[in-house]
Design a protein around this motif. Sequence first.
Motif, PDB file in Angstrom:
ATOM      1  N   THR A   1       1.158   5.822   1.951  1.00 40.98           N
ATOM      2  CA  THR A   1       1.067   5.105   3.229  1.00 40.98           C
ATOM      3  C   THR A   1      -0.324   5.371   3.817  1.00 40.98           C
ATOM      4  OG1 THR A   1       1.960   6.945   4.514  1.00 40.98           O
ATOM      5  CG2 THR A   1       3.537   5.282   3.774  1.00 40.98           C
ATOM      6  N   PRO A   2      -0.777   4.518   4.720  1.00 41.25           N
ATOM      7  CA  PRO A   2      -2.065   4.761   5.362  1.00 41.25           C
ATOM      8  C   PRO A   2      -2.049   6.088   6.124  1.00 41.25           C
ATOM      9  CG  PRO A   2      -1.309   2.532   5.789  1.00 41.25           C
ATOM     10  CD  PRO A   2      -0.163   3.261   5.166  1.00 41.25           C
ATOM     11  N   LEU A   3      -3.205   6.748   6.188  1.00 36.95           N
ATOM     12  CA  LEU A   3      -3.329   8.027   6.881  1.00 36.95           C
ATOM     13  C   LEU A   3      -4.363   7.939   7.990  1.00 36.95           C
ATOM     14  CD1 LEU A   3      -3.482  10.476   3.818  1.00 36.95           C
ATOM     15  CD2 LEU A   3      -1.499   9.991   5.265  1.00 36.95           C
ATOM     16  N   SER A   4      -4.053   8.563   9.122  1.00 36.95           N
ATOM     17  CA  SER A   4      -5.056   8.712  10.180  1.00 36.95           C
ATOM     18  C   SER A   4      -5.988   9.851   9.783  1.00 36.95           C
ATOM     19  CB  SER A   4      -4.378   9.037  11.513  1.00 36.95           C
ATOM     20  OG  SER A   4      -3.841  10.360  11.473  1.00 36.95           O
TER      21      SER A   4
ATOM     22  N   ARG B   1       8.048  -0.250  10.792  1.00 39.60           N
ATOM     23  CA  ARG B   1       8.992   0.881  10.777  1.00 39.60           C
ATOM     24  C   ARG B   1       8.509   2.011   9.878  1.00 39.60           C
ATOM     25  NH1 ARG B   1      15.438   0.389   9.584  1.00 39.60           N
ATOM     26  NH2 ARG B   1      16.029   2.264  10.710  1.00 39.60           N
ATOM     27  N   CYS B   2       8.244   1.743   8.606  1.00 39.54           N
ATOM     28  CA  CYS B   2       7.854   2.803   7.660  1.00 39.54           C
ATOM     29  C   CYS B   2       6.347   2.854   7.431  1.00 39.54           C
ATOM     30  CB  CYS B   2       8.579   2.620   6.330  1.00 39.54           C
ATOM     31  SG  CYS B   2       7.983   1.225   5.355  1.00 39.54           S
ATOM     32  N   HIS B   3       5.615   1.889   7.981  1.00 35.95           N
ATOM     33  CA  HIS B   3       4.151   1.788   7.880  1.00 35.95           C
ATOM     34  C   HIS B   3       3.652   1.498   6.469  1.00 35.95           C
ATOM     35  CE1 HIS B   3       3.903   4.372  11.763  1.00 35.95           C
ATOM     36  NE2 HIS B   3       4.368   3.170  11.976  1.00 35.95           N
ATOM     37  N   ALA B   4       4.525   0.980   5.627  1.00 39.80           N
ATOM     38  CA  ALA B   4       4.079   0.528   4.308  1.00 39.80           C
ATOM     39  C   ALA B   4       3.114  -0.638   4.502  1.00 39.80           C
ATOM     40  CB  ALA B   4       5.265   0.102   3.459  1.00 39.80           C
ATOM     41  N   VAL B   5       2.156  -0.730   3.607  1.00 39.20           N
ATOM     42  CA  VAL B   5       1.132  -1.764   3.705  1.00 39.20           C
ATOM     43  C   VAL B   5       1.069  -2.536   2.392  1.00 39.20           C
ATOM     44  CG1 VAL B   5      -1.353  -2.137   3.870  1.00 39.20           C
ATOM     45  CG2 VAL B   5      -0.249  -0.500   5.383  1.00 39.20           C
ATOM     46  N   GLN B   6       1.025  -3.856   2.511  1.00 36.83           N
ATOM     47  CA  GLN B   6       0.777  -4.715   1.350  1.00 36.83           C
ATOM     48  C   GLN B   6      -0.507  -5.480   1.633  1.00 36.83           C
ATOM     49  OE1 GLN B   6       3.990  -7.251   0.033  1.00 36.83           O
ATOM     50  NE2 GLN B   6       5.504  -5.835   0.874  1.00 36.83           N
ATOM     51  N   ARG B   7      -1.430  -5.395   0.712  1.00 36.48           N
ATOM     52  CA  ARG B   7      -2.699  -6.103   0.849  1.00 36.48           C
ATOM     53  C   ARG B   7      -2.680  -7.277  -0.110  1.00 36.48           C
ATOM     54  NH1 ARG B   7      -6.455  -2.663  -1.007  1.00 36.48           N
ATOM     55  NH2 ARG B   7      -8.156  -3.642   0.084  1.00 36.48           N
ATOM     56  N   LEU B   8      -2.942  -8.477   0.430  1.00 33.50           N
ATOM     57  CA  LEU B   8      -2.843  -9.699  -0.364  1.00 33.50           C
ATOM     58  C   LEU B   8      -4.161 -10.458  -0.375  1.00 33.50           C
ATOM     59  CD1 LEU B   8       0.504 -10.957   1.188  1.00 33.50           C
ATOM     60  CD2 LEU B   8       0.234  -9.594  -0.890  1.00 33.50           C
TER      61      LEU B   8
ATOM     62  N   VAL C   1      -6.673   3.222   4.298  1.00 36.42           N
ATOM     63  CA  VAL C   1      -6.199   3.141   2.917  1.00 36.42           C
ATOM     64  C   VAL C   1      -7.417   3.008   2.008  1.00 36.42           C
ATOM     65  CG1 VAL C   1      -3.947   2.088   3.440  1.00 36.42           C
ATOM     66  CG2 VAL C   1      -5.922   0.619   3.003  1.00 36.42           C
ATOM     67  N   ALA C   2      -7.258   3.467   0.779  1.00 36.22           N
ATOM     68  CA  ALA C   2      -8.303   3.269  -0.218  1.00 36.22           C
ATOM     69  C   ALA C   2      -8.233   1.825  -0.683  1.00 36.22           C
ATOM     70  CB  ALA C   2      -8.102   4.226  -1.392  1.00 36.22           C
ATOM     71  N   LYS C   3      -9.391   1.202  -0.858  1.00 33.63           N
ATOM     72  CA  LYS C   3      -9.438  -0.181  -1.327  1.00 33.63           C
ATOM     73  C   LYS C   3      -9.554  -0.190  -2.836  1.00 33.63           C
ATOM     74  CE  LYS C   3     -11.644  -3.404   0.965  1.00 33.63           C
ATOM     75  NZ  LYS C   3     -12.699  -4.157   1.673  1.00 33.63           N
ATOM     76  N   ASP C   4      -8.555  -0.737  -3.485  1.00 35.13           N
ATOM     77  CA  ASP C   4      -8.614  -0.894  -4.931  1.00 35.13           C
ATOM     78  C   ASP C   4      -9.167  -2.262  -5.291  1.00 35.13           C
ATOM     79  OD1 ASP C   4      -7.543   1.647  -5.406  1.00 35.13           O
ATOM     80  OD2 ASP C   4      -5.534   0.892  -5.081  1.00 35.13           O
ATOM     81  N   GLU C   5      -8.931  -3.218  -4.404  1.00 35.33           N
ATOM     82  CA  GLU C   5      -9.415  -4.582  -4.614  1.00 35.33           C
ATOM     83  C   GLU C   5      -9.557  -5.245  -3.260  1.00 35.33           C
ATOM     84  OE1 GLU C   5      -5.262  -6.902  -5.445  1.00 35.33           O
ATOM     85  OE2 GLU C   5      -6.099  -5.730  -7.095  1.00 35.33           O
ATOM     86  N   GLU C   6     -10.225  -6.363  -3.228  1.00 40.93           N
ATOM     87  CA  GLU C   6     -10.407  -7.110  -1.989  1.00 40.93           C
ATOM     88  C   GLU C   6      -9.079  -7.727  -1.552  1.00 40.93           C
ATOM     89  OE1 GLU C   6     -13.074  -7.535   0.146  1.00 40.93           O
ATOM     90  OE2 GLU C   6     -13.832  -5.897  -1.079  1.00 40.93           O
TER      91      GLU C   6
ATOM     92  N   ASP D   1      -4.634  17.180   7.679  1.00 44.54           N
ATOM     93  CA  ASP D   1      -3.435  17.967   7.383  1.00 44.54           C
ATOM     94  C   ASP D   1      -3.104  17.943   5.894  1.00 44.54           C
ATOM     95  OD1 ASP D   1      -3.201  18.569  10.073  1.00 44.54           O
ATOM     96  OD2 ASP D   1      -1.636  17.080  10.453  1.00 44.54           O
ATOM     97  N   VAL D   2      -3.179  16.760   5.301  1.00 43.49           N
ATOM     98  CA  VAL D   2      -2.875  16.626   3.868  1.00 43.49           C
ATOM     99  C   VAL D   2      -3.836  17.473   3.042  1.00 43.49           C
ATOM    100  CG1 VAL D   2      -2.969  14.993   1.932  1.00 43.49           C
ATOM    101  CG2 VAL D   2      -1.759  14.366   4.021  1.00 43.49           C
ATOM    102  N   LEU D   3      -5.118  17.389   3.359  1.00 42.02           N
ATOM    103  CA  LEU D   3      -6.104  18.160   2.605  1.00 42.02           C
ATOM    104  C   LEU D   3      -5.943  19.657   2.853  1.00 42.02           C
ATOM    105  CD1 LEU D   3      -9.212  15.839   2.878  1.00 42.02           C
ATOM    106  CD2 LEU D   3      -7.784  16.260   0.880  1.00 42.02           C
ATOM    107  N   ALA D   4      -5.616  20.043   4.086  1.00 41.97           N
ATOM    108  CA  ALA D   4      -5.409  21.465   4.390  1.00 41.97           C
ATOM    109  C   ALA D   4      -4.225  22.019   3.601  1.00 41.97           C
ATOM    110  CB  ALA D   4      -5.188  21.663   5.884  1.00 41.97           C
ATOM    111  N   SER D   5      -3.174  21.205   3.455  1.00 44.30           N
ATOM    112  CA  SER D   5      -1.990  21.669   2.715  1.00 44.30           C
ATOM    113  C   SER D   5      -2.289  21.859   1.227  1.00 44.30           C
ATOM    114  CB  SER D   5      -0.817  20.705   2.907  1.00 44.30           C
ATOM    115  OG  SER D   5      -1.070  19.489   2.237  1.00 44.30           O
ATOM    116  N   SER D   6      -3.359  21.240   0.748  1.00 45.28           N
ATOM    117  CA  SER D   6      -3.740  21.431  -0.648  1.00 45.28           C
ATOM    118  C   SER D   6      -4.920  22.395  -0.793  1.00 45.28           C
ATOM    119  CB  SER D   6      -4.055  20.086  -1.312  1.00 45.28           C
ATOM    120  OG  SER D   6      -5.180  19.491  -0.716  1.00 45.28           O
TER     121      SER D   6
END
Length: 145
Positions: free
Chosen positions: A34-37, A94-101, A80-85, A43-48
Amino acid sequence: MRSLIMRSLTSPRPKRNPDAIEVLVVDALRTSGTPLSAYQLSDVLASSGHKLSASQAYRTLARLMDRDIVQRIETLSAYVAKDEESDIVLVCGRCHAVQRLKQPRLKAHLENIAASHAFAIDAFVLEVTGHCTTCRDSLPSSPIE
């Protein structure tokens, strides 16, 4: 003991290479799901085991956006990381899922509308909010009146 503490306080920590930080940030964004602020990214990087302040995260994200490697999802104030345009982003509220089209005809149509009004587009950001299939199926159904 006191000399050890003083040495650790006075000796500079080795600085990390900005390229290495960028790799950590892009990897975290790609694996998150999911997208991260910037704060969530810290936080994610600190946990690793990789300490990254929010200000470092913002600076790194800005550099990555300038190079078109990362995209900001305005609706979520997250990245989000861009894999393609993509031309359009669907964001689940609700869940903050993202679809890029990729929708080149839609983009061209909007560019034509802007041009017909003598408007020059600087940036093209089209985000649509709603609910993904999973969240939509779990919403309570409203009674028909």
